[in-house]
Scaffold this motif. Structure first.
Motif, PDB file in Angstrom:
ATOM      1  N   SER A   1      -3.066   0.038  -7.144  1.00 56.46           N
ATOM      2  CA  SER A   1      -2.559   0.286  -5.796  1.00 56.46           C
ATOM      3  C   SER A   1      -2.385   1.771  -5.528  1.00 56.46           C
ATOM      4  O   SER A   1      -2.386   2.197  -4.383  1.00 56.46           O
ATOM      5  CB  SER A   1      -1.248  -0.453  -5.562  1.00 56.46           C
ATOM      6  N   THR A   2      -2.250   2.569  -6.570  1.00 54.87           N
ATOM      7  CA  THR A   2      -2.100   4.001  -6.384  1.00 54.87           C
ATOM      8  C   THR A   2      -3.444   4.695  -6.177  1.00 54.87           C
ATOM      9  O   THR A   2      -3.484   5.872  -5.844  1.00 54.87           O
ATOM     10  CB  THR A   2      -1.375   4.655  -7.580  1.00 54.87           C
ATOM     11  N   PHE A   3      -4.538   3.999  -6.378  1.00 55.99           N
ATOM     12  CA  PHE A   3      -5.883   4.543  -6.165  1.00 55.99           C
ATOM     13  C   PHE A   3      -6.480   3.971  -4.889  1.00 55.99           C
ATOM     14  O   PHE A   3      -7.601   3.478  -4.861  1.00 55.99           O
ATOM     15  CB  PHE A   3      -6.787   4.239  -7.359  1.00 55.99           C
ATOM     16  N   ASN A   4      -5.695   4.004  -3.813  1.00 60.64           N
ATOM     17  CA  ASN A   4      -6.114   3.544  -2.482  1.00 60.64           C
ATOM     18  C   ASN A   4      -6.488   2.071  -2.434  1.00 60.64           C
ATOM     19  O   ASN A   4      -7.275   1.646  -1.602  1.00 60.64           O
ATOM     20  CB  ASN A   4      -7.270   4.400  -1.950  1.00 60.64           C
TER      21      ASN A   4
ATOM     22  N   ASP B   1      10.571  -7.517  -3.824  1.00 60.26           N
ATOM     23  CA  ASP B   1      11.523  -6.728  -3.054  1.00 60.26           C
ATOM     24  C   ASP B   1      11.654  -5.301  -3.584  1.00 60.26           C
ATOM     25  O   ASP B   1      12.018  -4.390  -2.856  1.00 60.26           O
ATOM     26  CB  ASP B   1      12.900  -7.398  -3.047  1.00 60.26           C
ATOM     27  N   ARG B   2      11.338  -5.098  -4.871  1.00 58.61           N
ATOM     28  CA  ARG B   2      11.503  -3.781  -5.477  1.00 58.61           C
ATOM     29  C   ARG B   2      10.191  -3.117  -5.885  1.00 58.61           C
ATOM     30  O   ARG B   2      10.191  -2.012  -6.398  1.00 58.61           O
ATOM     31  CB  ARG B   2      12.419  -3.898  -6.686  1.00 58.61           C
ATOM     32  N   ILE B   3       9.065  -3.764  -5.651  1.00 58.52           N
ATOM     33  CA  ILE B   3       7.793  -3.266  -6.162  1.00 58.52           C
ATOM     34  C   ILE B   3       7.358  -1.952  -5.510  1.00 58.52           C
ATOM     35  O   ILE B   3       6.761  -1.103  -6.172  1.00 58.52           O
ATOM     36  CB  ILE B   3       6.692  -4.351  -6.046  1.00 58.52           C
ATOM     37  N   GLU B   4       7.644  -1.754  -4.234  1.00 60.94           N
ATOM     38  CA  GLU B   4       7.259  -0.502  -3.575  1.00 60.94           C
ATOM     39  C   GLU B   4       7.924   0.693  -4.246  1.00 60.94           C
ATOM     40  O   GLU B   4       7.303   1.739  -4.409  1.00 60.94           O
ATOM     41  CB  GLU B   4       7.603  -0.548  -2.085  1.00 60.94           C
ATOM     42  N   GLN B   5       9.180   0.542  -4.647  1.00 61.97           N
ATOM     43  CA  GLN B   5       9.876   1.631  -5.337  1.00 61.97           C
ATOM     44  C   GLN B   5       9.249   1.883  -6.702  1.00 61.97           C
ATOM     45  O   GLN B   5       9.128   3.025  -7.134  1.00 61.97           O
ATOM     46  CB  GLN B   5      11.370   1.319  -5.488  1.00 61.97           C
ATOM     47  N   VAL B   6       8.816   0.836  -7.371  1.00 58.95           N
ATOM     48  CA  VAL B   6       8.157   0.985  -8.664  1.00 58.95           C
ATOM     49  C   VAL B   6       6.867   1.790  -8.503  1.00 58.95           C
ATOM     50  O   VAL B   6       6.576   2.692  -9.293  1.00 58.95           O
ATOM     51  CB  VAL B   6       7.864  -0.395  -9.304  1.00 58.95           C
ATOM     52  N   VAL B   7       6.087   1.487  -7.463  1.00 52.47           N
ATOM     53  CA  VAL B   7       4.845   2.216  -7.202  1.00 52.47           C
ATOM     54  C   VAL B   7       5.139   3.681  -6.912  1.00 52.47           C
ATOM     55  O   VAL B   7       4.475   4.576  -7.448  1.00 52.47           O
ATOM     56  CB  VAL B   7       4.060   1.564  -6.038  1.00 52.47           C
ATOM     57  N   GLU B   8       6.139   3.954  -6.096  1.00 48.02           N
ATOM     58  CA  GLU B   8       6.500   5.338  -5.785  1.00 48.02           C
ATOM     59  C   GLU B   8       6.938   6.088  -7.045  1.00 48.02           C
ATOM     60  O   GLU B   8       6.533   7.235  -7.260  1.00 48.02           O
ATOM     61  CB  GLU B   8       7.612   5.372  -4.745  1.00 48.02           C
TER      62      GLU B   8
ATOM     63  N   GLU C   1       5.008   9.346  -8.664  1.00 46.99           N
ATOM     64  CA  GLU C   1       5.737  10.598  -8.852  1.00 46.99           C
ATOM     65  C   GLU C   1       5.679  11.051 -10.307  1.00 46.99           C
ATOM     66  O   GLU C   1       5.499  12.232 -10.597  1.00 46.99           O
ATOM     67  CB  GLU C   1       7.195  10.415  -8.424  1.00 46.99           C
ATOM     68  N   LYS C   2       5.790  10.117 -11.204  1.00 46.89           N
ATOM     69  CA  LYS C   2       5.816  10.453 -12.630  1.00 46.89           C
ATOM     70  C   LYS C   2       4.437  10.810 -13.170  1.00 46.89           C
ATOM     71  O   LYS C   2       4.314  11.591 -14.108  1.00 46.89           O
ATOM     72  CB  LYS C   2       6.395   9.280 -13.422  1.00 46.89           C
ATOM     73  N   THR C   3       3.375  10.251 -12.593  1.00 50.23           N
ATOM     74  CA  THR C   3       2.032  10.454 -13.147  1.00 50.23           C
ATOM     75  C   THR C   3       1.177  11.417 -12.342  1.00 50.23           C
ATOM     76  O   THR C   3       0.062  11.722 -12.749  1.00 50.23           O
ATOM     77  CB  THR C   3       1.284   9.112 -13.262  1.00 50.23           C
TER      78      THR C   3
END
Length: 60
Positions: free
Chosen positions: A8-11, A37-44, A48-50
């Motif tokens: 999801s982070t690669f478009n 409910d919390r997955i969007e925060q996990v992706v963000e 940010e970390k990578t």
């Protein structure tokens, strides 16, 4: 699940296959709702970390 988050982070879109294939018609009552409910925060947090700036360019 980790691969879906990474993709999801690669478009790519992070979406629910249960809703997409009409296995469920709504999220209410789904046992995975607490994760969704919390997955969007996990992706963000993952992005940010990578994500690292390796070089800056100036076109002057």
């Amino acid at each position: 699940m980790a691969l879906a988050i990474r993709n999801s982070t690669f478009n790519d879109d992070l979406k629910c296959s249960l809703l997409e294939y009409e296995i469920l018609d709504k999220c209410q009552g789904c046992s995975l709702k607490c994760i969704c409910d919390r997955i969007e925060q996990v992706v963000e947090d993952y992005m940010e970390k990578t994500t690292e700036v390796v070089n800056n360019f100036s076109f002057e």
